[in-house]
Scaffold this motif. Structure first.
Motif, PDB file in Angstrom:
ATOM      1  N   ASN A 103       0.854  -1.192   0.000  1.00 45.87           N
ATOM      2  CA  ASN A 103       0.000   0.000   0.000  1.00 45.87           C
ATOM      3  C   ASN A 103       0.884   1.235   0.000  1.00 45.87           C
ATOM      4  OD1 ASN A 103      -2.360   1.483   0.052  1.00 45.87           O
ATOM      5  ND2 ASN A 103      -3.232   0.326   1.762  1.00 45.87           N
ATOM      6  N   ALA A 104       0.680   2.102  -0.984  1.00 45.84           N
ATOM      7  CA  ALA A 104       1.389   3.373  -0.986  1.00 45.84           C
ATOM      8  C   ALA A 104       0.751   4.290   0.053  1.00 45.84           C
ATOM      9  CB  ALA A 104       1.330   4.003  -2.374  1.00 45.84           C
ATOM     10  N   ALA A 105       1.482   5.319   0.453  1.00 48.82           N
ATOM     11  CA  ALA A 105       0.975   6.217   1.494  1.00 48.82           C
ATOM     12  C   ALA A 105       1.222   7.663   1.117  1.00 48.82           C
ATOM     13  CB  ALA A 105       1.659   5.906   2.830  1.00 48.82           C
ATOM     14  N   LEU A 106       0.278   8.504   1.510  1.00 53.35           N
ATOM     15  CA  LEU A 106       0.513   9.934   1.422  1.00 53.35           C
ATOM     16  C   LEU A 106       1.613  10.320   2.408  1.00 53.35           C
ATOM     17  CD1 LEU A 106      -3.182  11.236   1.427  1.00 53.35           C
ATOM     18  CD2 LEU A 106      -1.662  11.007  -0.558  1.00 53.35           C
ATOM     19  N   THR A 107       2.256  11.436   2.144  1.00 53.78           N
ATOM     20  CA  THR A 107       3.231  11.930   3.112  1.00 53.78           C
ATOM     21  C   THR A 107       2.493  12.333   4.380  1.00 53.78           C
ATOM     22  OG1 THR A 107       4.652  12.764   1.350  1.00 53.78           O
ATOM     23  CG2 THR A 107       5.015  13.667   3.564  1.00 53.78           C
ATOM     24  N   PRO A 108       2.857  11.767   5.539  1.00 56.96           N
ATOM     25  CA  PRO A 108       2.102  12.056   6.773  1.00 56.96           C
ATOM     26  C   PRO A 108       2.232  13.524   7.167  1.00 56.96           C
ATOM     27  CG  PRO A 108       4.081  10.780   7.260  1.00 56.96           C
ATOM     28  CD  PRO A 108       3.953  10.816   5.781  1.00 56.96           C
ATOM     29  N   PRO A 109       1.236  14.060   7.892  1.00 56.98           N
ATOM     30  CA  PRO A 109       1.246  15.480   8.259  1.00 56.98           C
ATOM     31  C   PRO A 109       2.252  15.822   9.350  1.00 56.98           C
ATOM     32  CG  PRO A 109      -0.673  14.387   9.179  1.00 56.98           C
ATOM     33  CD  PRO A 109      -0.012  13.387   8.288  1.00 56.98           C
ATOM     34  N   PHE A 110       2.862  14.817   9.966  1.00 54.22           N
ATOM     35  CA  PHE A 110       3.951  15.042  10.917  1.00 54.22           C
ATOM     36  C   PHE A 110       4.866  13.831  10.855  1.00 54.22           C
ATOM     37  CE2 PHE A 110       0.297  13.259  13.154  1.00 54.22           C
ATOM     38  CZ  PHE A 110       0.837  12.156  13.801  1.00 54.22           C
ATOM     39  N   THR A 111       6.079  13.992  11.330  1.00 58.22           N
ATOM     40  CA  THR A 111       7.048  12.897  11.253  1.00 58.22           C
ATOM     41  C   THR A 111       6.731  11.838  12.305  1.00 58.22           C
ATOM     42  OG1 THR A 111       8.563  14.116  12.697  1.00 58.22           O
ATOM     43  CG2 THR A 111       8.905  14.312  10.321  1.00 58.22           C
ATOM     44  N   ILE A 112       6.805  10.584  11.878  1.00 59.51           N
ATOM     45  CA  ILE A 112       6.551   9.455  12.791  1.00 59.51           C
ATOM     46  C   ILE A 112       7.869   9.128  13.485  1.00 59.51           C
ATOM     47  CG2 ILE A 112       5.527   7.171  13.001  1.00 59.51           C
ATOM     48  CD1 ILE A 112       3.654   9.228  11.735  1.00 59.51           C
ATOM     49  N   GLU A 113       8.219   9.975  14.432  1.00 56.13           N
ATOM     50  CA  GLU A 113       9.463   9.836  15.181  1.00 56.13           C
ATOM     51  C   GLU A 113       9.147  10.027  16.663  1.00 56.13           C
ATOM     52  OE1 GLU A 113      12.411   9.137  13.979  1.00 56.13           O
ATOM     53  OE2 GLU A 113      12.365   9.657  11.832  1.00 56.13           O
ATOM     54  N   ASP A 114      10.073   9.567  17.531  1.00 61.17           N
ATOM     55  CA  ASP A 114       9.874   9.769  18.967  1.00 61.17           C
ATOM     56  C   ASP A 114       9.706  11.252  19.276  1.00 61.17           C
ATOM     57  OD1 ASP A 114      10.241   7.088  19.002  1.00 61.17           O
ATOM     58  OD2 ASP A 114      11.954   7.066  20.360  1.00 61.17           O
ATOM     59  N   GLU A 115      10.581  12.079  18.706  1.00 60.99           N
ATOM     60  CA  GLU A 115      10.469  13.535  18.834  1.00 60.99           C
ATOM     61  C   GLU A 115       9.870  14.056  17.533  1.00 60.99           C
ATOM     62  OE1 GLU A 115      11.086  15.169  21.577  1.00 60.99           O
ATOM     63  OE2 GLU A 115      11.799  13.372  22.632  1.00 60.99           O
ATOM     64  N   THR A 116       8.574  14.279  17.559  1.00 58.89           N
ATOM     65  CA  THR A 116       7.879  14.635  16.321  1.00 58.89           C
ATOM     66  C   THR A 116       7.757  16.145  16.164  1.00 58.89           C
ATOM     67  OG1 THR A 116       5.843  14.310  15.065  1.00 58.89           O
ATOM     68  CG2 THR A 116       5.622  14.519  17.446  1.00 58.89           C
ATOM     69  N   ASP A 117       7.496  16.581  14.954  1.00 56.30           N
ATOM     70  CA  ASP A 117       7.253  17.995  14.697  1.00 56.30           C
ATOM     71  C   ASP A 117       5.763  18.315  14.706  1.00 56.30           C
ATOM     72  OD1 ASP A 117       6.537  16.641  12.426  1.00 56.30           O
ATOM     73  OD2 ASP A 117       7.763  17.812  11.048  1.00 56.30           O
ATOM     74  N   GLY A 118       4.943  17.366  15.071  1.00 55.38           N
ATOM     75  CA  GLY A 118       3.495  17.576  15.068  1.00 55.38           C
ATOM     76  C   GLY A 118       3.000  18.096  16.401  1.00 55.38           C
ATOM     77  N   GLY A 119       2.175  19.167  16.369  1.00 56.49           N
ATOM     78  CA  GLY A 119       1.545  19.661  17.588  1.00 56.49           C
ATOM     79  C   GLY A 119       0.435  18.729  18.040  1.00 56.49           C
ATOM     80  N   GLU A 120      -0.077  18.981  19.264  1.00 53.59           N
ATOM     81  CA  GLU A 120      -1.069  18.075  19.847  1.00 53.59           C
ATOM     82  C   GLU A 120      -2.344  18.004  19.012  1.00 53.59           C
ATOM     83  OE1 GLU A 120      -2.415  16.991  24.290  1.00 53.59           O
ATOM     84  OE2 GLU A 120      -2.739  19.092  23.741  1.00 53.59           O
ATOM     85  N   ASP A 121      -2.793  19.144  18.494  1.00 54.74           N
ATOM     86  CA  ASP A 121      -4.050  19.160  17.740  1.00 54.74           C
ATOM     87  C   ASP A 121      -3.958  18.288  16.491  1.00 54.74           C
ATOM     88  OD1 ASP A 121      -5.159  20.823  19.598  1.00 54.74           O
ATOM     89  OD2 ASP A 121      -4.844  22.662  18.445  1.00 54.74           O
ATOM     90  N   ILE A 122      -2.876  18.421  15.753  1.00 57.93           N
ATOM     91  CA  ILE A 122      -2.751  17.651  14.516  1.00 57.93           C
ATOM     92  C   ILE A 122      -2.551  16.171  14.823  1.00 57.93           C
ATOM     93  CG2 ILE A 122      -0.225  17.906  14.222  1.00 57.93           C
ATOM     94  CD1 ILE A 122      -2.789  18.245  11.397  1.00 57.93           C
ATOM     95  N   ARG A 123      -1.860  15.880  15.920  1.00 56.80           N
ATOM     96  CA  ARG A 123      -1.667  14.469  16.276  1.00 56.80           C
ATOM     97  C   ARG A 123      -2.964  13.834  16.762  1.00 56.80           C
ATOM     98  NH1 ARG A 123       1.305  13.778  20.413  1.00 56.80           N
ATOM     99  NH2 ARG A 123       1.805  15.914  21.010  1.00 56.80           N
ATOM    100  N   MET A 124      -3.834  14.626  17.406  1.00 56.46           N
ATOM    101  CA  MET A 124      -5.146  14.115  17.809  1.00 56.46           C
ATOM    102  C   MET A 124      -6.015  13.841  16.587  1.00 56.46           C
ATOM    103  SD  MET A 124      -5.815  13.927  21.219  1.00 56.46           S
ATOM    104  CE  MET A 124      -7.442  14.523  21.622  1.00 56.46           C
ATOM    105  N   LYS A 125      -5.904  14.695  15.570  1.00 61.07           N
ATOM    106  CA  LYS A 125      -6.711  14.511  14.359  1.00 61.07           C
ATOM    107  C   LYS A 125      -6.284  13.255  13.617  1.00 61.07           C
ATOM    108  CE  LYS A 125      -8.105  16.850  10.074  1.00 61.07           C
ATOM    109  NZ  LYS A 125      -9.524  16.553  10.260  1.00 61.07           N
ATOM    110  N   TYR A 126      -4.985  12.973  13.617  1.00 55.45           N
ATOM    111  CA  TYR A 126      -4.457  11.783  12.951  1.00 55.45           C
ATOM    112  C   TYR A 126      -3.915  10.808  14.009  1.00 55.45           C
ATOM    113  CZ  TYR A 126      -4.725  14.650   8.746  1.00 55.45           C
ATOM    114  OH  TYR A 126      -5.173  15.435   7.711  1.00 55.45           O
ATOM    115  N   ARG A 127      -4.781  10.475  14.950  1.00 45.62           N
ATOM    116  CA  ARG A 127      -4.337   9.659  16.078  1.00 45.62           C
ATOM    117  C   ARG A 127      -3.789   8.311  15.621  1.00 45.62           C
ATOM    118  NH1 ARG A 127      -2.429  10.168  21.254  1.00 45.62           N
ATOM    119  NH2 ARG A 127      -3.154   8.484  22.597  1.00 45.62           N
ATOM    120  N   TYR A 128      -4.348   7.738  14.572  1.00 42.52           N
ATOM    121  CA  TYR A 128      -3.891   6.435  14.094  1.00 42.52           C
ATOM    122  C   TYR A 128      -2.444   6.512  13.617  1.00 42.52           C
ATOM    123  CZ  TYR A 128      -5.758   8.867   9.987  1.00 42.52           C
ATOM    124  OH  TYR A 128      -6.067   9.817   9.053  1.00 42.52           O
TER     125      TYR A 128
END
Length: 583
Positions: free
Chosen positions: A104-129
């Protein structure tokens, strides 16, 4: 077969083996003639290598198209890694890929899937999966599972039986607001979602189950303060033919078991503290005893002088802050501003510096001499090099304000260490508390809590002084569990309803089923419920529960991922006989 191994188990012992792996592309490093890909699954990361000189051309070219979070399957040979990585279990090996299948190909995620991410809480809640793929969240959920399994093991070994109770129940007027569910088949009538399984677990005791537990969802439609969820999970327990001591021993044992099995920590002492002592000494009923700063009441040494602020106060109380005698005036002023915030509500604060030479410097030197300040220091336990902070005003409000300051200072001073655990029991709670708004008493816990037999005579003359057979377990300044010995006879329960302001008709309408059950031989019983979310967070060294819940709500009670709550179709409303009114 999608995989022969997971991405966290291969090591040097597997070299030269043919393996099949599947997972997500963590990242890739294309060097032109060589391409490395980190493949991730729940269990870990394995490095893949695509070598222009050793990999079939079609596979090599396909690897160049891989993006972050593509789901892929690979087959290849385990080989020794030239540049080893000691930070991961698979760091001695890599997979020389011979086959690559993009599942399965994937879109570029809205934040980096790393221990120290660049995603704020709101965006991570929206894309909780997506957030769950990150190690901190994933490991928190695995940790929660481990705690839950240890709870089930411990209680099952003590002959507790796990029994499920209904989610669609009857609404009751006590406690927080209920979430209500309309019944299509019963026009104009509603179920409520349970705030706890309280009456059902009591009925299970009447039914002879003897020792019950369940790990259960509970629901409260209340304004969400910090770190609360509208749905939460309890470890709910009840026992028959027990007194308070029996229950404390069992759940002290459970807490010891969890600390040992989950954290590898042995805890010997479970101090017991009365509610009155906790309030007078720490300003709240869930004190953090990992550090000192106990309250010292200063009325005897601070009043009847010329300082009108203290003279007019119901309570003058202070704490000694260890090693804070070197605070600058700027730091002190900042703390004064902190306690004057609306969230705390103090009108001001007095300070006393405990100098190294045994003298004192105070913001109220004009009114108090060195002997007065010496008595303040003795009462609060202040030593040379410490700072004494003093608040005054109405007793209950001032204690709450000083409690908030105590916790804030402990956090700033690094005294609330997440790897230290200090449990205690708080006992002898008031049975009732007076509500100014309604003008009547309410049950501090719930209306089925048994009063202390020796205090029963006070119900007529001084109901606010009646103590309950109730107890809370506190861990590191958090209430992680609470319970009580229950009323098990109809006469006492009717008396309790009377003092809570229920008419006989209201009590029968709300709780008639329970009163009827008591007439068929209810045993003495009691129980306790732990808050699983909070317990897991504290054991995990965190203050917030959100990362230990798979799909939490935000501070407005919304699930921003699925956009709930949401409006429903008019046809559904009509089926439910519900008409919406605009404000």
């Amino acid at each position: 077969m999608y995989r022969s191994h997971n991405c966290g188990e291969l090591n040097a012992s597997h070299i030269n083996q043919e393996v099949t792996l599947a997972g997500w592309v963590q990242k890739s490093r294309d060097k032109g003639f060589m391409n490395w890909v980190d493949l991730r699954d729940r269990y870990g990361i394995t490095q893949l290598i695509f070598d222009e000189s050793r990999t079939e051309k079609s596979v090599f070219e396909l690897a160049k198209t891989l993006g972050r979070e593509f789901v892929i399957q690979v087959k290849g040979t385990v080989i020794e890694r030239e540049a080893k990585n000691s930070n991961i279990p698979t760091g001695d090996i890599e997979i020389l890929v011979t086959e690559l299948n993009i599942l399965n190909a994937a879109l570029t995620p809205p934040f980096t899937i790393e221990d120290e991410t660049d995603g704020g809480e709101d965006i991570r809640m929206k894309y909780r999966y997506l957030d769950i793929r990150r190690n901190p969240v994933k490991n928190s959920l695995l940790f929660r599972h481990k705690v839950a399994m240890e709870v089930r093991k411990y209680l099952s070994d003590l002959d507790f039986c796990e029994v499920e109770t209904p989610y669609l129940i009857k609404s009751t007027p006590e406690g927080a607001r209920d979430f209500v569910v309309p019944s299509r088949m019963n026009e104009g009538q509603f179920y409520a979602l349970p705030q706890s399984p309280q009456t059902f677990k009591q009925l299970l005791m009447v039914g002879g189950m003897d020792k019950y537990f369940q790990i259960v969802k509970c629901f409260r439609d209340e304004d969400l303060r910090a770190d609360r969820q509208p749905e939460f999970t309890q470890i709910d327990c009840e026992m028959a033919f027990v007194e308070q001591e029996d229950i404390l021993n069992v759940f002290e044992g459970l807490t010891r078991h969890l600390l040992k099995e989950v954290k590898g920590i042995e805890v010997d002492k479970f101090p017991r503290m009365t509610y009155d002592h906790a309030m007078k000494t720490y300003g709240n009923d869930k004190p953090d005893i990992r550090f000192g700063m106990e309250f010292g009441e200063l009325n005897a040494f601070a009043q009847h002088k010329e300082f009108s602020v203290f003279n007019s106060a119901e309570l003058v109380v202070g704490i000694a802050v260890p090693g804070a005698g070197n605070y600058t005036r700027k730091e002190i002023d900042a703390l004064i501003d902190w306690v004057k915030r609306p969230q705390v509500g103090a009108s001001g604060m007095v300070y006393v510096k405990c100098n190294d030479d045994g003298t004192y410097k105070s913001s109220v030197d004009k009114f108090y001499d060195q002997d007065d300040l010496t008595n303040w220091a003795k009462t609060t336990g202040a030593k040379a090099g410490d700072m004494l902070f003093v608040l005054s005003g109405p007793a209950d409000k001032t204690r709450a304000q000083l409690s908030a300051l105590r916790m804030e200072l402990a956090t700033r001073l690094g005294l609330r260490k997440p790897d230290e655990f200090a449990p205690l029991w708080v006992v002898d709670f008031p049975l009732l508390e007076f509500d100014e708004e309604s003008g009547r008493y309410h049950a501090m816990h719930h209306p089925f809590t048994s009063p202390k037999p020796e205090d029963m005579h006070l119900l007529e003359t001084n109901p606010g002084k009646v103590r309950a057979n109730a107890y809370d377990m506190v861990l590191n300044g958090n209430e992680i569990g609470g319970g009580s010995i229950r009323i098990h006879d109809k006469a006492t329960q009717q008396l309790m309803f009377k003092y809570l302001g229920f008419t006989e008709e209201e009590a029968k309408a709300q709780f008639g089923f329970l009163m009827d059950a008591f007439q068929f031989g209810a045993p003495p019983h009691g129980g306790l419920a732990f808050g699983l979310d909070r317990l897991v967070a504290i054991l995990g060294g965190q203050e917030t529960i959100r990362d230990f819940i798979a799909f939490p709500k935000n501070n407005s009670g919304r699930d921003v991922m699925i956009d709930a709550p949401s409006a429903i179709d008019v046809s559904q409303l009509n089926e439910l006989h519900i008409q919406l009114h605009s404000k």
